[in-house]
Design a protein around this motif. Structure first.
Motif, PDB file in Angstrom:
ATOM      1  N   GLN A  46     -19.488  -1.230  -1.016  1.00 54.77           N
ATOM      2  CA  GLN A  46     -19.716  -2.517  -1.159  1.00 54.77           C
ATOM      3  C   GLN A  46     -18.072  -2.788  -1.613  1.00 54.77           C
ATOM      4  O   GLN A  46     -16.992  -3.714  -0.951  1.00 54.77           O
ATOM      5  N   ASP A  47     -17.716  -2.189  -2.483  1.00 54.13           N
ATOM      6  CA  ASP A  47     -16.152  -2.012  -3.485  1.00 54.13           C
ATOM      7  C   ASP A  47     -14.637  -1.939  -2.595  1.00 54.13           C
ATOM      8  O   ASP A  47     -14.440  -3.034  -1.852  1.00 54.13           O
ATOM      9  N   PHE A  48     -15.044  -1.137  -1.310  1.00 52.42           N
ATOM     10  CA  PHE A  48     -14.315  -0.171  -0.826  1.00 52.42           C
ATOM     11  C   PHE A  48     -14.128  -1.435   0.563  1.00 52.42           C
ATOM     12  O   PHE A  48     -13.227  -1.850   1.078  1.00 52.42           O
ATOM     13  N   TYR A  49     -15.339  -1.867   1.119  1.00 58.32           N
ATOM     14  CA  TYR A  49     -15.295  -3.286   2.257  1.00 58.32           C
ATOM     15  C   TYR A  49     -14.643  -3.978   1.991  1.00 58.32           C
ATOM     16  O   TYR A  49     -14.844  -5.075   2.396  1.00 58.32           O
ATOM     17  N   ASN A  50     -14.549  -4.412   1.070  1.00 62.08           N
ATOM     18  CA  ASN A  50     -14.641  -6.108   0.562  1.00 62.08           C
ATOM     19  C   ASN A  50     -13.070  -5.878  -0.222  1.00 62.08           C
ATOM     20  O   ASN A  50     -12.462  -5.902  -1.222  1.00 62.08           O
ATOM     21  N   PRO A  51     -12.532  -6.545   1.447  1.00 63.35           N
ATOM     22  CA  PRO A  51     -10.560  -7.088   1.139  1.00 63.35           C
ATOM     23  C   PRO A  51     -10.582  -7.163   0.160  1.00 63.35           C
ATOM     24  O   PRO A  51      -9.392  -7.810   0.000  1.00 63.35           O
ATOM     25  N   LYS A  52     -11.740  -8.534  -1.020  1.00 63.98           N
ATOM     26  CA  LYS A  52     -10.690  -8.514  -2.455  1.00 63.98           C
ATOM     27  C   LYS A  52     -10.888  -7.795  -3.304  1.00 63.98           C
ATOM     28  O   LYS A  52      -9.775  -8.119  -4.478  1.00 63.98           O
ATOM     29  N   GLU A  53     -11.563  -6.817  -3.028  1.00 60.17           N
ATOM     30  CA  GLU A  53     -11.544  -5.943  -4.393  1.00 60.17           C
ATOM     31  C   GLU A  53     -10.379  -4.928  -4.212  1.00 60.17           C
ATOM     32  O   GLU A  53     -10.445  -3.812  -3.738  1.00 60.17           O
ATOM     33  N   VAL A  54      -9.087  -4.814  -3.977  1.00 60.06           N
ATOM     34  CA  VAL A  54      -7.787  -3.904  -4.199  1.00 60.06           C
ATOM     35  C   VAL A  54      -8.361  -2.920  -4.940  1.00 60.06           C
ATOM     36  O   VAL A  54      -7.868  -2.040  -4.287  1.00 60.06           O
ATOM     37  N   ILE A  55      -8.944  -2.933  -5.797  1.00 54.88           N
ATOM     38  CA  ILE A  55      -8.795  -1.546  -7.083  1.00 54.88           C
ATOM     39  C   ILE A  55     -10.466  -2.026  -7.485  1.00 54.88           C
ATOM     40  O   ILE A  55     -10.643  -3.147  -7.700  1.00 54.88           O
ATOM     41  N   PRO A  56     -10.663  -0.878  -6.862  1.00 59.25           N
ATOM     42  CA  PRO A  56     -12.889  -0.745  -6.725  1.00 59.25           C
ATOM     43  C   PRO A  56     -13.146  -0.791  -8.495  1.00 59.25           C
ATOM     44  O   PRO A  56     -12.285  -0.224  -9.400  1.00 59.25           O
ATOM     45  N   LEU A  57     -13.833  -1.423  -8.376  1.00 65.03           N
ATOM     46  CA  LEU A  57     -14.571  -1.554 -10.000  1.00 65.03           C
ATOM     47  C   LEU A  57     -15.948  -0.640  -9.947  1.00 65.03           C
ATOM     48  O   LEU A  57     -16.340  -0.389 -11.566  1.00 65.03           O
TER      49      LEU A  57
ATOM     50  N   GLY C 120      -2.024  14.927   2.151  1.00 63.04           N
ATOM     51  CA  GLY C 120      -1.722  13.666   2.522  1.00 63.04           C
ATOM     52  C   GLY C 120      -1.340  13.071   3.236  1.00 63.04           C
ATOM     53  O   GLY C 120      -1.162  11.424   2.930  1.00 63.04           O
ATOM     54  N   GLY C 121      -2.089  13.402   4.603  1.00 59.61           N
ATOM     55  CA  GLY C 121      -2.362  12.122   5.474  1.00 59.61           C
ATOM     56  C   GLY C 121      -3.384  11.771   4.793  1.00 59.61           C
ATOM     57  O   GLY C 121      -3.724  10.383   5.220  1.00 59.61           O
ATOM     58  N   LEU C 122      -4.653  12.253   4.455  1.00 58.82           N
ATOM     59  CA  LEU C 122      -5.424  11.631   3.841  1.00 58.82           C
ATOM     60  C   LEU C 122      -5.228  10.063   2.613  1.00 58.82           C
ATOM     61  O   LEU C 122      -5.773   9.043   2.909  1.00 58.82           O
ATOM     62  N   ILE C 123      -4.473  10.938   1.804  1.00 54.97           N
ATOM     63  CA  ILE C 123      -4.084  10.182   1.065  1.00 54.97           C
ATOM     64  C   ILE C 123      -3.359   8.690   1.465  1.00 54.97           C
ATOM     65  O   ILE C 123      -3.461   7.971   0.918  1.00 54.97           O
ATOM     66  N   TRP C 124      -2.672   9.030   2.207  1.00 56.18           N
ATOM     67  CA  TRP C 124      -1.820   7.816   2.705  1.00 56.18           C
ATOM     68  C   TRP C 124      -2.889   6.591   3.779  1.00 56.18           C
ATOM     69  O   TRP C 124      -2.700   5.712   3.820  1.00 56.18           O
ATOM     70  N   TYR C 125      -3.459   7.764   4.577  1.00 53.69           N
ATOM     71  CA  TYR C 125      -4.499   6.353   5.146  1.00 53.69           C
ATOM     72  C   TYR C 125      -5.183   5.943   4.248  1.00 53.69           C
ATOM     73  O   TYR C 125      -5.925   5.389   4.710  1.00 53.69           O
ATOM     74  N   SER C 126      -5.395   6.448   3.014  1.00 54.25           N
ATOM     75  CA  SER C 126      -6.037   4.774   1.912  1.00 54.25           C
ATOM     76  C   SER C 126      -5.750   4.004   2.070  1.00 54.25           C
ATOM     77  O   SER C 126      -5.960   3.086   1.349  1.00 54.25           O
ATOM     78  N   MET C 127      -3.585   4.443   1.763  1.00 58.49           N
ATOM     79  CA  MET C 127      -3.221   3.342   1.217  1.00 58.49           C
ATOM     80  C   MET C 127      -2.894   2.316   2.119  1.00 58.49           C
ATOM     81  O   MET C 127      -2.739   1.028   2.379  1.00 58.49           O
ATOM     82  N   LEU C 128      -3.049   2.964   3.853  1.00 59.22           N
ATOM     83  CA  LEU C 128      -2.739   1.918   5.136  1.00 59.22           C
ATOM     84  C   LEU C 128      -3.829   1.259   6.035  1.00 59.22           C
ATOM     85  O   LEU C 128      -3.097   0.572   7.218  1.00 59.22           O
ATOM     86  N   ALA C 129      -4.888   2.012   5.382  1.00 57.26           N
ATOM     87  CA  ALA C 129      -6.238   1.550   6.984  1.00 57.26           C
ATOM     88  C   ALA C 129      -6.729   0.476   6.440  1.00 57.26           C
ATOM     89  O   ALA C 129      -5.717  -0.349   5.617  1.00 57.26           O
ATOM     90  N   SER C 130      -7.264  -0.418   7.306  1.00 65.20           N
ATOM     91  CA  SER C 130      -7.015  -1.893   7.421  1.00 65.20           C
ATOM     92  C   SER C 130      -7.905  -2.729   6.031  1.00 65.20           C
ATOM     93  O   SER C 130      -7.906  -3.199   5.696  1.00 65.20           O
ATOM     94  N   ASN C 131      -9.167  -1.252   5.820  1.00 61.65           N
ATOM     95  CA  ASN C 131      -9.188  -2.072   4.578  1.00 61.65           C
ATOM     96  C   ASN C 131      -8.884  -0.634   3.176  1.00 61.65           C
ATOM     97  O   ASN C 131      -9.208  -0.700   1.938  1.00 61.65           O
ATOM     98  N   GLY C 132      -7.299  -0.145   4.025  1.00 65.10           N
ATOM     99  CA  GLY C 132      -6.564   0.617   1.982  1.00 65.10           C
ATOM    100  C   GLY C 132      -6.018  -0.606   1.474  1.00 65.10           C
ATOM    101  O   GLY C 132      -5.801  -1.641   1.689  1.00 65.10           O
ATOM    102  N   PHE C 133      -5.347  -0.594   0.479  1.00 66.25           N
ATOM    103  CA  PHE C 133      -4.900  -0.580  -0.793  1.00 66.25           C
ATOM    104  C   PHE C 133      -3.925  -1.706  -0.180  1.00 66.25           C
ATOM    105  O   PHE C 133      -4.010  -2.920  -0.553  1.00 66.25           O
ATOM    106  N   PHE C 134      -3.047  -1.378   0.730  1.00 70.98           N
ATOM    107  CA  PHE C 134      -1.331  -1.898   0.745  1.00 70.98           C
ATOM    108  C   PHE C 134      -2.083  -3.448   1.216  1.00 70.98           C
ATOM    109  O   PHE C 134      -1.863  -5.040   1.375  1.00 70.98           O
ATOM    110  N   ASN C 135      -3.256  -3.348   2.360  1.00 74.97           N
ATOM    111  CA  ASN C 135      -3.536  -4.212   2.916  1.00 74.97           C
ATOM    112  C   ASN C 135      -4.359  -5.692   1.929  1.00 74.97           C
ATOM    113  O   ASN C 135      -4.185  -6.727   2.262  1.00 74.97           O
TER     114      ASN C 135
END
Lengths: 276, 365, 295
Positions: A46-57, C120-135
């Protein structure tokens, strides 16, 4: 006199602030992706797929559990077994050679050492493909022993060079004192040289373990059902949902992070030596 | 060319205090030596003058200009480093030319000056070599040539001769000194070698524990040491020290227990305040003589002892004498035969003794 | 007695060879045998007759990805390596200064040394995926409305960027460690001498530090270039075969298509390229002052 003494400290502090900023930025560049990937590995879907939750809680172990159930548990076990075998094989073979390079002057030493350095640079992954044919004949295909033997080839030049430089750093006078006081070469090695080299050798063993733990190409080519963890991730886990992949990356980097912490003192010097 | 003034320099490295208030006036064109044991702060002082370190307190003045916080490049100083620091990736020519290039000196002028410096140091044959093709002595000459080529205001040398073998060191000593006379540059020279200091310095500043102990000409340092440290550090073998009680009541004398030293009226007057107190007496080994070898007109106290050990150096003979609990060293020039265990009576002139305050170590006479 | 001494000295004489022999034999077998076998696989058919069919397939078959793979491998190297060298130089200079927390910063910068290319690839996937950190971050901040897509065939240029980011992040540590070790070896007096003789920061870098670092930079370049031709895990994780690379194609031909001859040919090509690069390196960079610098 408008002393430069007054203006100097101001410029000095400005420089200090900019410098600190650069240091923090550099460290963030390395740490942030690691932290994020670990947070996501434990975040609820839920947290991961929520676009508002940048840092999961909200956190859960279910991603890791699902991954392990998919076959990662066995793959992790396989990886550990292969890595331990690789450490044992490469040290049994490499330690004596490292000692010889460190402590003897003999004909052809320089050329042999150059050969080992050359082999350290050799792209070992290329041996995996032709090895399959041999392994099928020997019944080693898709076995952990087969992977460990290939990994030993990759690790051996590293082990020879690193153990050699560790033994060199033990002062030869300490060994000579051993001879003078009545020890033979074997006793001197086991009672003086080895104990003094133990911390360095432990660090070298840790890196050999990590080298094998991280290797993916040979493992993926040489196994089919007995996958090591990286090979398993590459062939199976890539089809899984994203958070499962992050769980996989967490398991992959866990030993590395632990070992970096234990052996950090040796990291720079080791790479500095063995890549030269 | 300028004079250099150091005013109250203090420098700390973490918890250790390297300099505890250094004041020193260096005259224009002077060759001054900072002499002291390792860790005394002499190199730190030099590096502060160079601008490689900033003091925590105090000022550095070149002429009237305060340069305390100026970076090295704005000071027009140059330096000869202990390891020479001749850049290995540049030919000798480029090494010497580098300081000129940075200053934007035109090419023809650079060539002229490099040639001048190279000839002065007799390395004009070596200009196209790389440093690894040179011997240690040659590298040292390159380092010196590079240091003088810019005609610096102040020339700094940090133990430049310590990496040379003994023979070459003696040769370079006189050469460096002559070179400095010739170009007349204000020179600050750091060393722990007292022979270097005595032979090269116009003046010597003896340092210990982050403080200057004494500044003076080599003669002054040797003949009138200001305290026990200077007296003990300069001179080889070391000056003999022993405790003695000042007695001025009946017979005026210094009572050292095993022997006494009679005092002249002049000396007694100087020691008036010390009546009944213990002082440290110092006498240099080279001013003590076996009775039979003493100069005829020498009158002074006699001390009887037993020979403990003899060092026969050929040019000198050094006798270690036991006098009760005391241990005295006598230095004779030339070769003499003395046997261990023999009794020996030595004499010395009263004018050669030094007397120091027991508490402060400062010289009374 | 004398016989004993003789035996002893003979053993002593051959001891170093005895100690080295097992390791050397192992290496020679496990490298020599596969290479020979590789040549056989690459140039013979099922019946053991000489053939160039694998070569033709590799070079000309429409289902072969050799040329794109070579092109992308080189392109990745050409983009990644210069960035890594610059960054590593910057990090090295930064850590040659003294500051509080310097050791900590050093440990942090070398963490990626122990992280595999797959991780390393997976770690950057977590940053860049459409649900990733940066997006998620940029959308929350309102900088973008739609996630920026990094992955998938239609976003190949973005995949390329993702690989570059991941590799720069992961493998710069190796370049850094080599250059940093080299920088540590430069005596401080060389740099101070330049300072005293009037050099500012830039002059010091340009005329003293960079030239003296040349051997280290060359070593780092060599190792990075060799590794570039083995790039595999990170590409497989982030782009699959969208961005073909030599090792990836070898893997694909071997394990999916069972073209053992073609896969062996890829292996030989990677080995040959590495040997040629190593040889050129040794021939080209014999700097005159190398001896002293390494002292």
């Amino acid at each position: 006199m408008p002393g430069p003494g007054e203006s100097a400290p101001i410029r000095y502090y400005l420089f200090k602030i900019v410098f600190a900023g650069i240091v923090i930025l550099s460290c963030t560049w390395i740490l942030l992706p690691i932290i994020i990937s670990i947070l996501y590995a434990f975040s609820t879907p839920q947290d991961f797929y929520n676009p508002k939750e940048v840092i999961p809680l909200h956190f859960t172990l279910s991603n890791i559990q699902k991954l392990l159930a998919l076959g990662a548990a066995r793959a992790t076990m396989n990886s550990i077994i292969v890595a331990i075998m690789t450490v044992i094989f490469s040290f049994i073979l490499g330690l004596p050679a490292g000692y010889a390079f460190a402590r003897f002057a003999f004909k052809g030493k320089d050329s042999l050492k150059l050969l080992i350095i050359g082999l350290r640079m050799f792209p070992m992954l290329v041996i995996a493909i032709p090895l399959v044919t041999l392994y099928i004949r020997l019944g080693l295909n898709d076995t952990l022993l087969g992977v460990a033997l290939a990994h030993t080839t990759m690790a051996l030049p590293f082990v020879i060079l690193i153990t050699s430089s560790i033994f060199v750093s033990v002062p030869v006078e300490l060994e000579e004192a051993g001879y003078v006081f009545g020890l033979d070469r074997k006793q001197t090695f086991f009672r003086i040289t080895l104990p003094l080299s133990l911390p360095g050798l432990t660090a070298a063993a840790i890196f050999t373990f990590i080298m094998s733990w991280n290797e993916v190409f040979m493992a993926a080519v040489l196994t089919l059902t007995n996958r090591t963890l990286p090979a398993f991730i590459l062939t199976s886990a890539m089809a899984a949902p994203d958070i499962i992949k992050f769980a996989a990356s967490f398991i992959m980097i866990l030993p590395a992070l632990i070992f970096v912490f234990i052996a950090r003192k040796y990291l720079v010097s080791m790479w500095g030596i063995t890549v030269k | 060319m300028v004079d250099v003034k150091l005013r109250g320099l203090v420098k700390r490295f973490g918890k250790t205090v390297a300099l505890r208030g250094i004041d020193l006036d260096i005259r224009d064109g002077e060759f001054i030596v900072l002499l002291g044991p390792s860790g005394c702060g002499k190199t730190t002082t030099l590096r502060i003058i160079a601008g490689l370190e900033k003091p925590d307190e105090g000022r550095v003045l070149f002429g009237d200009k305060d340069v305390t916080y100026l970076p090295p490049k704005d000071r027009n100083v140059s330096m000869v480093f202990q390891s020479y620091a001749v850049w290995p990736h540049m030919k000798v020519r480029d090494n010497i030319a580098f300081p000129l290039k940075i200053r934007g000196v035109p090419q023809e002028e650079i060539e002229k000056r490099v040639k001048w410096a190279a000839q002065l140091l007799q390395i004009d044959e070596l200009l196209d070599r790389y440093p690894h093709q040179l011997s240690g002595g040659q590298r040292q000459r390159v380092a010196v040539a590079r240091a003088i080529v810019i005609e610096p205001d102040v020339l700094l040398m940090d133990e430049p001769l310590s990496n040379l073998d003994a023979l070459l060191r003696v040769k370079m000593r006189s050469e460096l000194k002559k070179l400095q006379r010739r170009i007349g540059v204000t020179t600050i020279y750091v060393t722990h070698d007292q022979v270097e200091a005595m032979t090269m310095g116009d003046r010597i500043a003896v340092m210990n524990a982050g403080k200057i102990q004494q500044v003076g000409t080599p003669e002054e340092i040797y003949l009138k040491p200001a305290n026990t440290f200077v007296a003990g550090f300069v001179g080889s073998p070391q000056m003999n020290f022993f405790d003695a009680t000042v007695k001025l009541n009946e017979e005026k004398l210094l009572d050292a227990g095993e022997f006494t030293i009679p005092l002249t009226d002049d000396l007694a007057k100087l020691l008036q305040d010390y009546n009944g107190k213990t002082v440290i007496v110092g006498i240099r080994p080279e001013y003590m003589y076996p009775k039979e070898l003493a100069p005829k007109n020498l009158v002074g106290p006699e001390i009887k002892g037993v020979i403990d050990f003899v060092e026969a150096l050929g040019s000198d003979t050094i006798i270690h004498l036991r006098v009760g609990d005391k241990h005295l060293v006598v230095k004779l020039s030339g070769s003499h035969h003395y046997r261990i265990g023999e009794e020996l009576t030595v004499v010395f002139g009263l004018d050669k003794i030094h007397i120091f305050d027991k508490n402060t170590g400062k010289a009374i006479i | 007695m004398s016989n004993n001494t003789r035996k002893y000295s003979l053993v002593e004489k051959y001891l170093p060879y005895i100690l080295i022999a097992p390791a050397l034999s192992y290496l020679l077998f496990f490298i020599g045998y596969p290479l020979t076998q590789g040549v056989l696989l690459a140039f013979t058919d099922q019946n053991g007759h000489f053939t160039l069919q694998h070569v033709y397939y590799l070079l000309y078959s429409p289902s072969s990805n050799f040329w794109p793979a070579l092109e992308d491998t080189l392109a990745l190297a050409a983009v990644i390596i210069p960035i890594q060298v610059m960054l590593a130089l910057g990090f090295s200079l930064m850590l040659s200064a003294n500051f509080k927390g310097k050791d900590m910063a050093l440990y942090i910068l070398i963490i990626p040394l122990t992280i595999s290319d797959v991780a390393g690839g997976l770690i950057w996937y977590s940053m860049l995926a459409s649900n990733g950190f940066f997006n998620k971050l940029f959308m929350t901040l309102g900088i973008i409305n739609q996630p920026i897509q990094f992955f998938g065939w239609q976003f190949r240029p973005m995949e390329f960027i993702a690989i570059v980011l991941a590799e720069v992040w992961r493998a710069t540590a190796l370049v850094f460690v080599i250059i940093f070790a080299g920088l540590q070896m430069i005596s401080k007096e060389y740099i101070e001498a330049a300072e005293v003789f009037g050099a500012g920061t830039w002059t010091k870098l340009r005329h003293i530090i960079f030239p003296m670092l040349k051997p280290s930079v060359q070593t780092a370049l060599l190792i990075r270039t060799l590794f570039a031709f083995q790039v595999f895990g990170v590409v497989m994780v982030l782009a699959g075969r969208d961005i073909p690379v030599l090792a990836g194609e070898a893997y694909y031909e071997q394990t999916i298509l069972y073209h053992y001859g073609v896969a062996a040919l890829y292996a030989l090509i990677i080995a040959a390229i590495s040997i040629v690069i190593g040889y050129i390196y040794i021939k080209m960079f014999k700097a005159q002052y190398l001896r002293e610098v390494s002292m």
